[in-house]
Write a protein that holds these residues in place. Structure first.
Motif, PDB file in Angstrom:
ATOM      1  N   THR A   1       0.823  -1.215   0.000  1.00 33.33           N
ATOM      2  CA  THR A   1       0.000   0.000   0.000  1.00 33.33           C
ATOM      3  C   THR A   1       0.857   1.266   0.000  1.00 33.33           C
ATOM      4  OG1 THR A   1      -0.151   0.141   2.425  1.00 33.33           O
ATOM      5  CG2 THR A   1      -1.872  -1.146   1.285  1.00 33.33           C
ATOM      6  N   ALA A   2       2.169   1.124   0.131  1.00 36.07           N
ATOM      7  CA  ALA A   2       3.072   2.274   0.275  1.00 36.07           C
ATOM      8  C   ALA A   2       2.896   3.355  -0.795  1.00 36.07           C
ATOM      9  CB  ALA A   2       4.525   1.814   0.342  1.00 36.07           C
ATOM     10  N   PRO A   3       2.744   3.017  -2.082  1.00 34.38           N
ATOM     11  CA  PRO A   3       2.586   4.098  -3.062  1.00 34.38           C
ATOM     12  C   PRO A   3       1.387   5.004  -2.770  1.00 34.38           C
ATOM     13  CG  PRO A   3       3.104   2.054  -4.183  1.00 34.38           C
ATOM     14  CD  PRO A   3       2.847   1.709  -2.733  1.00 34.38           C
ATOM     15  N   ALA A   4       0.295   4.424  -2.305  1.00 34.54           N
ATOM     16  CA  ALA A   4      -0.885   5.226  -1.969  1.00 34.54           C
ATOM     17  C   ALA A   4      -0.593   6.124  -0.773  1.00 34.54           C
ATOM     18  CB  ALA A   4      -2.080   4.328  -1.676  1.00 34.54           C
ATOM     19  N   GLU A   5       0.000   5.550   0.253  1.00 31.66           N
ATOM     20  CA  GLU A   5       0.307   6.329   1.456  1.00 31.66           C
ATOM     21  C   GLU A   5       1.284   7.462   1.137  1.00 31.66           C
ATOM     22  OE1 GLU A   5       0.940   5.491   6.170  1.00 31.66           O
ATOM     23  OE2 GLU A   5       1.502   3.922   4.764  1.00 31.66           O
ATOM     24  N   GLU A   6       2.303   7.162   0.328  1.00 30.57           N
ATOM     25  CA  GLU A   6       3.286   8.184  -0.048  1.00 30.57           C
ATOM     26  C   GLU A   6       2.662   9.311  -0.861  1.00 30.57           C
ATOM     27  OE1 GLU A   6       6.227   5.776  -1.989  1.00 30.57           O
ATOM     28  OE2 GLU A   6       6.883   4.878  -0.082  1.00 30.57           O
ATOM     29  N   ALA A   7       1.539   9.021  -1.542  1.00 33.84           N
ATOM     30  CA  ALA A   7       0.833  10.038  -2.321  1.00 33.84           C
ATOM     31  C   ALA A   7      -0.133  10.845  -1.459  1.00 33.84           C
ATOM     32  CB  ALA A   7       0.084   9.379  -3.477  1.00 33.84           C
ATOM     33  N   GLY A   8      -0.155  10.554  -0.158  1.00 34.50           N
ATOM     34  CA  GLY A   8      -1.022  11.298   0.752  1.00 34.50           C
ATOM     35  C   GLY A   8      -2.407  10.709   0.934  1.00 34.50           C
ATOM     36  N   ILE A   9      -2.619   9.515   0.423  1.00 38.18           N
ATOM     37  CA  ILE A   9      -3.907   8.843   0.579  1.00 38.18           C
ATOM     38  C   ILE A   9      -3.921   8.146   1.937  1.00 38.18           C
ATOM     39  CG2 ILE A   9      -5.431   7.037  -0.334  1.00 38.18           C
ATOM     40  CD1 ILE A   9      -4.039   7.557  -3.094  1.00 38.18           C
ATOM     41  N   ARG A  10      -4.976   8.354   2.691  1.00 35.66           N
ATOM     42  CA  ARG A  10      -5.123   7.658   3.976  1.00 35.66           C
ATOM     43  C   ARG A  10      -5.307   6.170   3.689  1.00 35.66           C
ATOM     44  NH1 ARG A  10     -10.303   7.140   7.237  1.00 35.66           N
ATOM     45  NH2 ARG A  10      -9.607   6.173   9.160  1.00 35.66           N
ATOM     46  N   VAL A  11      -4.503   5.330   4.319  1.00 35.04           N
ATOM     47  CA  VAL A  11      -4.582   3.886   4.128  1.00 35.04           C
ATOM     48  C   VAL A  11      -5.085   3.254   5.422  1.00 35.04           C
ATOM     49  CG1 VAL A  11      -3.267   1.773   3.709  1.00 35.04           C
ATOM     50  CG2 VAL A  11      -2.765   3.845   2.375  1.00 35.04           C
ATOM     51  N   VAL A  12      -6.149   2.472   5.296  1.00 33.28           N
ATOM     52  CA  VAL A  12      -6.718   1.738   6.421  1.00 33.28           C
ATOM     53  C   VAL A  12      -6.512   0.261   6.137  1.00 33.28           C
ATOM     54  CG1 VAL A  12      -8.821   1.203   7.715  1.00 33.28           C
ATOM     55  CG2 VAL A  12      -8.454   3.519   6.819  1.00 33.28           C
ATOM     56  N   LEU A  13      -5.857  -0.428   7.059  1.00 39.17           N
ATOM     57  CA  LEU A  13      -5.602  -1.864   6.917  1.00 39.17           C
ATOM     58  C   LEU A  13      -6.605  -2.622   7.783  1.00 39.17           C
ATOM     59  CD1 LEU A  13      -1.727  -1.621   7.231  1.00 39.17           C
ATOM     60  CD2 LEU A  13      -3.060  -1.835   5.113  1.00 39.17           C
ATOM     61  N   ALA A  14      -7.489  -3.363   7.139  1.00 40.82           N
ATOM     62  CA  ALA A  14      -8.554  -4.084   7.844  1.00 40.82           C
ATOM     63  C   ALA A  14      -8.096  -5.515   8.107  1.00 40.82           C
ATOM     64  CB  ALA A  14      -9.831  -4.062   7.036  1.00 40.82           C
ATOM     65  N   ARG A  15      -7.503  -5.758   9.269  1.00 38.17           N
ATOM     66  CA  ARG A  15      -7.010  -7.094   9.632  1.00 38.17           C
ATOM     67  C   ARG A  15      -8.161  -7.940  10.163  1.00 38.17           C
ATOM     68  NH1 ARG A  15      -1.554  -5.178  12.719  1.00 38.17           N
ATOM     69  NH2 ARG A  15      -0.375  -4.651  10.838  1.00 38.17           N
ATOM     70  N   THR A  16      -8.749  -8.719   9.276  1.00 38.50           N
ATOM     71  CA  THR A  16      -9.860  -9.563   9.670  1.00 38.50           C
ATOM     72  C   THR A  16      -9.419 -11.008   9.821  1.00 38.50           C
ATOM     73  OG1 THR A  16     -10.477  -9.958   7.355  1.00 38.50           O
ATOM     74  CG2 THR A  16     -11.550  -8.110   8.466  1.00 38.50           C
ATOM     75  N   GLY A  17     -10.248 -11.792  10.485  1.00 34.76           N
ATOM     76  CA  GLY A  17     -10.029 -13.229  10.576  1.00 34.76           C
ATOM     77  C   GLY A  17     -10.751 -13.913   9.438  1.00 34.76           C
ATOM     78  N   LEU A  18     -10.846 -15.223   9.488  1.00 33.61           N
ATOM     79  CA  LEU A  18     -11.575 -15.952   8.452  1.00 33.61           C
ATOM     80  C   LEU A  18     -13.042 -15.569   8.515  1.00 33.61           C
ATOM     81  CD1 LEU A  18      -9.961 -19.484   8.756  1.00 33.61           C
ATOM     82  CD2 LEU A  18      -9.539 -17.751   7.019  1.00 33.61           C
ATOM     83  N   VAL A  19     -13.614 -15.383   7.364  1.00 34.02           N
ATOM     84  CA  VAL A  19     -15.032 -14.993   7.287  1.00 34.02           C
ATOM     85  C   VAL A  19     -15.824 -16.157   6.747  1.00 34.02           C
ATOM     86  CG1 VAL A  19     -16.664 -13.404   6.216  1.00 34.02           C
ATOM     87  CG2 VAL A  19     -14.410 -12.587   6.908  1.00 34.02           C
TER      88      VAL A  19
END
Length: 163
Positions: free
Chosen positions: A145-163
């Motif tokens: 996701t680094a390119p998005a974050e470096e461009a100033g885009i807020r990055v949200v990482l949704a760490r989910t379990g098995l669905v």
């Protein structure tokens, strides 16, 4: 809002797209086949290509990834699990970062596999990554996701379990 969704054919993605539409949002689905509908854009994340301009979008959601529970983890399937997450994320993050007007947020699927087998020990977002295949995949997946974050885009990482 205009929202791009990768992984929109999966269990979570299909429900999310339907819920967003019912709330009045415009959903653009990234699909790995030729686009057949006006709300679809084809892409080839393995080649790092999105086959059309995304236009102006307010948000992006990436839920793409091969199922970790439906096949034996052969060497080739482990590569598919990793590539289906890392390459999709990298392709989308780079595309978003290169836009003239970037979206406000990228919500990127992730997994509790980041923590490895922690036994009964509690973990938090500040906990370090664990050991093993899934932990390594998640570290690479989130790093993509680094390119998005470096461009100033807020990055949200949704760490989910098995669905």
């Amino acid at each position: 809002m205009r929202i791009v969704v990768a992984g929109s054919s999966g269990l979570i993605g299909s429900a999310l797209a339907a819920a967003l539409r019912s709330d009045g949002h415009e959903v653009i689905r990234l699909v790995r086949r030729p686009a057949e509908r006006p709300d679809e854009i084809s892409w080839d994340p393995e080649a790092g290509v999105i086959n059309s301009d995304l236009g102006q979008v307010d948000a992006a959601v990436n839920l793409a990834g091969a199922n970790v529970g439906d096949k034996r983890w052969t060497k080739s399937y482990k590569r598919e699990i990793r590539d289906s997450r890392v390459l999709t994320t990298d392709t989308l993050a780079r595309a978003l970062a290169s836009m003239e007007v970037t979206p406000r947020v990228l919500v990127n699927g992730s997994a509790i596999g980041y923590y490895g087998d922690s036994g009964a020990a509690p973990v938090t977002e500040e906990s370090p990554p664990g050991d093993g295949f899934l932990a390594e995949v998640v570290v690479d997946w989130e790093a993509a996701t680094a390119p998005a974050e470096e461009a100033g885009i807020r990055v949200v990482l949704a760490r989910t379990g098995l669905v």
